[in-house]
Design a protein around this motif. Structure first.
Motif, PDB file in Angstrom:
ATOM      1  N   GLU A 128       0.867  -1.183   0.029  1.00 43.56           N
ATOM      2  CA  GLU A 128       0.044  -0.009  -0.116  1.00 43.56           C
ATOM      3  C   GLU A 128       0.819   1.132  -0.118  1.00 43.56           C
ATOM      4  O   GLU A 128       0.462   2.395  -0.840  1.00 43.56           O
ATOM      5  N   GLY A 129       1.850   1.344   0.814  1.00 41.88           N
ATOM      6  CA  GLY A 129       2.848   2.365   0.929  1.00 41.88           C
ATOM      7  C   GLY A 129       3.582   2.664  -0.407  1.00 41.88           C
ATOM      8  O   GLY A 129       3.860   3.916  -0.798  1.00 41.88           O
ATOM      9  N   MET A 130       3.810   1.524  -1.025  1.00 40.33           N
ATOM     10  CA  MET A 130       4.705   1.825  -2.562  1.00 40.33           C
ATOM     11  C   MET A 130       3.863   1.867  -3.443  1.00 40.33           C
ATOM     12  O   MET A 130       4.424   2.149  -4.602  1.00 40.33           O
ATOM     13  N   GLY A 131       2.614   1.711  -3.289  1.00 39.00           N
ATOM     14  CA  GLY A 131       1.544   1.525  -4.481  1.00 39.00           C
ATOM     15  C   GLY A 131       1.681   0.792  -5.600  1.00 39.00           C
ATOM     16  O   GLY A 131       1.790   0.616  -6.558  1.00 39.00           O
ATOM     17  N   GLN A 132       2.425  -0.451  -4.846  1.00 44.43           N
ATOM     18  CA  GLN A 132       2.640  -1.623  -5.798  1.00 44.43           C
ATOM     19  C   GLN A 132       2.025  -2.895  -5.415  1.00 44.43           C
ATOM     20  O   GLN A 132       2.386  -3.615  -4.393  1.00 44.43           O
ATOM     21  N   PRO A 133       0.707  -3.143  -5.715  1.00 45.50           N
ATOM     22  CA  PRO A 133      -0.085  -4.334  -5.203  1.00 45.50           C
ATOM     23  C   PRO A 133       0.335  -5.662  -5.239  1.00 45.50           C
ATOM     24  O   PRO A 133      -0.372  -6.390  -4.827  1.00 45.50           O
ATOM     25  N   HIS A 134       1.474  -5.705  -6.298  1.00 45.23           N
ATOM     26  CA  HIS A 134       1.892  -7.063  -6.386  1.00 45.23           C
ATOM     27  C   HIS A 134       3.176  -7.478  -6.204  1.00 45.23           C
ATOM     28  O   HIS A 134       4.138  -8.273  -6.552  1.00 45.23           O
ATOM     29  N   ALA A 135       3.855  -6.421  -5.169  1.00 50.14           N
ATOM     30  CA  ALA A 135       5.142  -6.555  -4.886  1.00 50.14           C
ATOM     31  C   ALA A 135       5.311  -7.823  -3.852  1.00 50.14           C
ATOM     32  O   ALA A 135       4.524  -8.214  -3.289  1.00 50.14           O
ATOM     33  N   VAL A 136       6.627  -8.343  -4.169  1.00 53.53           N
ATOM     34  CA  VAL A 136       7.301  -9.301  -3.057  1.00 53.53           C
ATOM     35  C   VAL A 136       8.316  -8.719  -2.411  1.00 53.53           C
ATOM     36  O   VAL A 136       9.009  -8.059  -3.016  1.00 53.53           O
ATOM     37  N   ILE A 137       8.588  -9.326  -1.274  1.00 51.99           N
ATOM     38  CA  ILE A 137       9.782  -8.984  -0.720  1.00 51.99           C
ATOM     39  C   ILE A 137      10.631 -10.265  -0.253  1.00 51.99           C
ATOM     40  O   ILE A 137      10.469 -11.101   0.334  1.00 51.99           O
ATOM     41  N   HIS A 138      11.786 -10.307  -0.994  1.00 53.39           N
ATOM     42  CA  HIS A 138      12.753 -11.546  -0.978  1.00 53.39           C
ATOM     43  C   HIS A 138      13.285 -11.587   0.472  1.00 53.39           C
ATOM     44  O   HIS A 138      13.757 -10.503   1.200  1.00 53.39           O
ATOM     45  N   ARG A 139      13.071 -12.910   0.964  1.00 56.80           N
ATOM     46  CA  ARG A 139      13.796 -13.251   2.353  1.00 56.80           C
ATOM     47  C   ARG A 139      13.012 -12.674   3.520  1.00 56.80           C
ATOM     48  O   ARG A 139      13.376 -12.587   4.582  1.00 56.80           O
ATOM     49  N   LEU A 140      11.825 -12.251   3.410  1.00 60.21           N
ATOM     50  CA  LEU A 140      10.989 -11.488   4.395  1.00 60.21           C
ATOM     51  C   LEU A 140      10.661 -12.551   5.387  1.00 60.21           C
ATOM     52  O   LEU A 140      10.954 -12.431   6.726  1.00 60.21           O
ATOM     53  N   ASP A 141      10.234 -13.558   5.005  1.00 61.20           N
ATOM     54  CA  ASP A 141       9.809 -14.714   6.122  1.00 61.20           C
ATOM     55  C   ASP A 141      10.993 -15.468   6.898  1.00 61.20           C
ATOM     56  O   ASP A 141      11.151 -15.152   7.929  1.00 61.20           O
ATOM     57  N   ALA A 142      12.243 -15.353   6.123  1.00 62.32           N
ATOM     58  CA  ALA A 142      13.321 -15.801   6.809  1.00 62.32           C
ATOM     59  C   ALA A 142      14.131 -14.764   7.681  1.00 62.32           C
ATOM     60  O   ALA A 142      14.742 -14.864   8.795  1.00 62.32           O
ATOM     61  N   HIS A 143      13.989 -13.540   7.345  1.00 63.51           N
ATOM     62  CA  HIS A 143      14.202 -12.397   8.106  1.00 63.51           C
ATOM     63  C   HIS A 143      13.623 -12.087   9.250  1.00 63.51           C
ATOM     64  O   HIS A 143      14.258 -11.974  10.711  1.00 63.51           O
ATOM     65  N   LEU A 144      12.330 -12.451   9.494  1.00 60.48           N
ATOM     66  CA  LEU A 144      11.503 -12.396  10.571  1.00 60.48           C
ATOM     67  C   LEU A 144      11.751 -13.416  11.672  1.00 60.48           C
ATOM     68  O   LEU A 144      11.951 -13.273  12.687  1.00 60.48           O
ATOM     69  N   ARG A 145      12.119 -14.558  10.866  1.00 64.52           N
ATOM     70  CA  ARG A 145      12.516 -15.837  11.774  1.00 64.52           C
ATOM     71  C   ARG A 145      14.013 -15.325  12.522  1.00 64.52           C
ATOM     72  O   ARG A 145      14.215 -15.753  13.747  1.00 64.52           O
ATOM     73  N   GLU A 146      14.613 -14.781  11.404  1.00 67.40           N
ATOM     74  CA  GLU A 146      16.117 -14.539  12.125  1.00 67.40           C
ATOM     75  C   GLU A 146      15.947 -13.527  13.485  1.00 67.40           C
ATOM     76  O   GLU A 146      16.675 -13.768  14.338  1.00 67.40           O
ATOM     77  N   LEU A 147      15.046 -12.587  13.230  1.00 75.98           N
ATOM     78  CA  LEU A 147      14.952 -11.465  14.254  1.00 75.98           C
ATOM     79  C   LEU A 147      14.299 -12.293  15.617  1.00 75.98           C
ATOM     80  O   LEU A 147      14.808 -12.013  16.869  1.00 75.98           O
TER      81      LEU A 147
END
Length: 199
Positions: A170-189
């Motif tokens: 929503e913030g980027m105005g890109q409704p089909h964006a994906v974030i590479h390694r988001l899941d892995a990053h959250l697990r690492e945190l």
């Protein structure tokens, strides 16, 4: 000939953990069952099954498109795919079953040219899935910002990832964006916080 529409969220995007690049996406026409579809290559390293090597499943690389754009491409290719199916056979060549294309099917394999042009467009291709790297998104680097504690469960991490991705889109105005390694990053945190507690 049957078009299999793409559905879901970023259906052509797949980046396996530990790999340096995402999996390739392609259009495939099966000469056995007449299905035209778009998907990603599930095999790491680019190996191909015998059905592809023998031309029975005909694959053509495309960019990582959104479900809507990929489905539109399939319907654009459908008349050409039908011509291929109408003028082909699968025959035994003495060692394997292989595709045999008639002259009209060969001419109709403009499918390959259409897909190649789309792939050559690169970042200028229409309907691309926007792919971001987690390292470029500072607001998701901090556990507090993400709402993560040492006790956060895997199920809660999935929910947090879904929320963060929706907010990012929503913030980027890109409704089909994906974030590479988001899941892995959250697990690492989460795991880092748990390790600190154990110390």
């Amino acid at each position: 000939m049957t078009v299999q529409p793409c559905i879901g969220d970023a259906p052509l995007y797949r980046w396996y953990q530990g790999q340096t690049e995402q999996q390739r996406a392609y259009v495939e026409l099966s000469l056995r069952d007449g299905v035209l579809l778009a998907t990603y290559d599930a095999v790491i390293g680019g190996g191909r099954p015998q059905s592809v090597a023998m031309g029975i499943d005909r694959r053509h690389r495309i960019p990582v498109l959104t479900a809507e754009a990929a489905t539109a491409l399939l319907y654009e290719l459908a008349p050409l795919a039908q011509r291929v199916l109408d003028d082909c056979a699968i025959d035994w060549n003495g060692e394997h079953f292989a595709a045999v294309l008639g002259p009209d099917a060969v001419a109709a394999e403009e499918i390959a040219a259409v897909c190649a042009r789309r792939a050559a467009d690169g970042d200028d291709a229409e309907g691309l899935t926007d792919i971001w790297d987690i390292g470029s998104i500072g607001t998701l680097r901090d556990a507090d910002d993400a709402g993560i504690t040492a006790a956060t469960t895997d199920a809660e991490l999935v929910s947090i990832a879904t929320t963060l991705l929706a907010e990012f889109r929503e913030g980027m105005g890109q409704p089909h964006a994906v974030i590479h390694r988001l899941d892995a990053h959250l697990r690492e945190l989460r795991d880092d916080l748990a390790a600190d507690q154990d110390d």
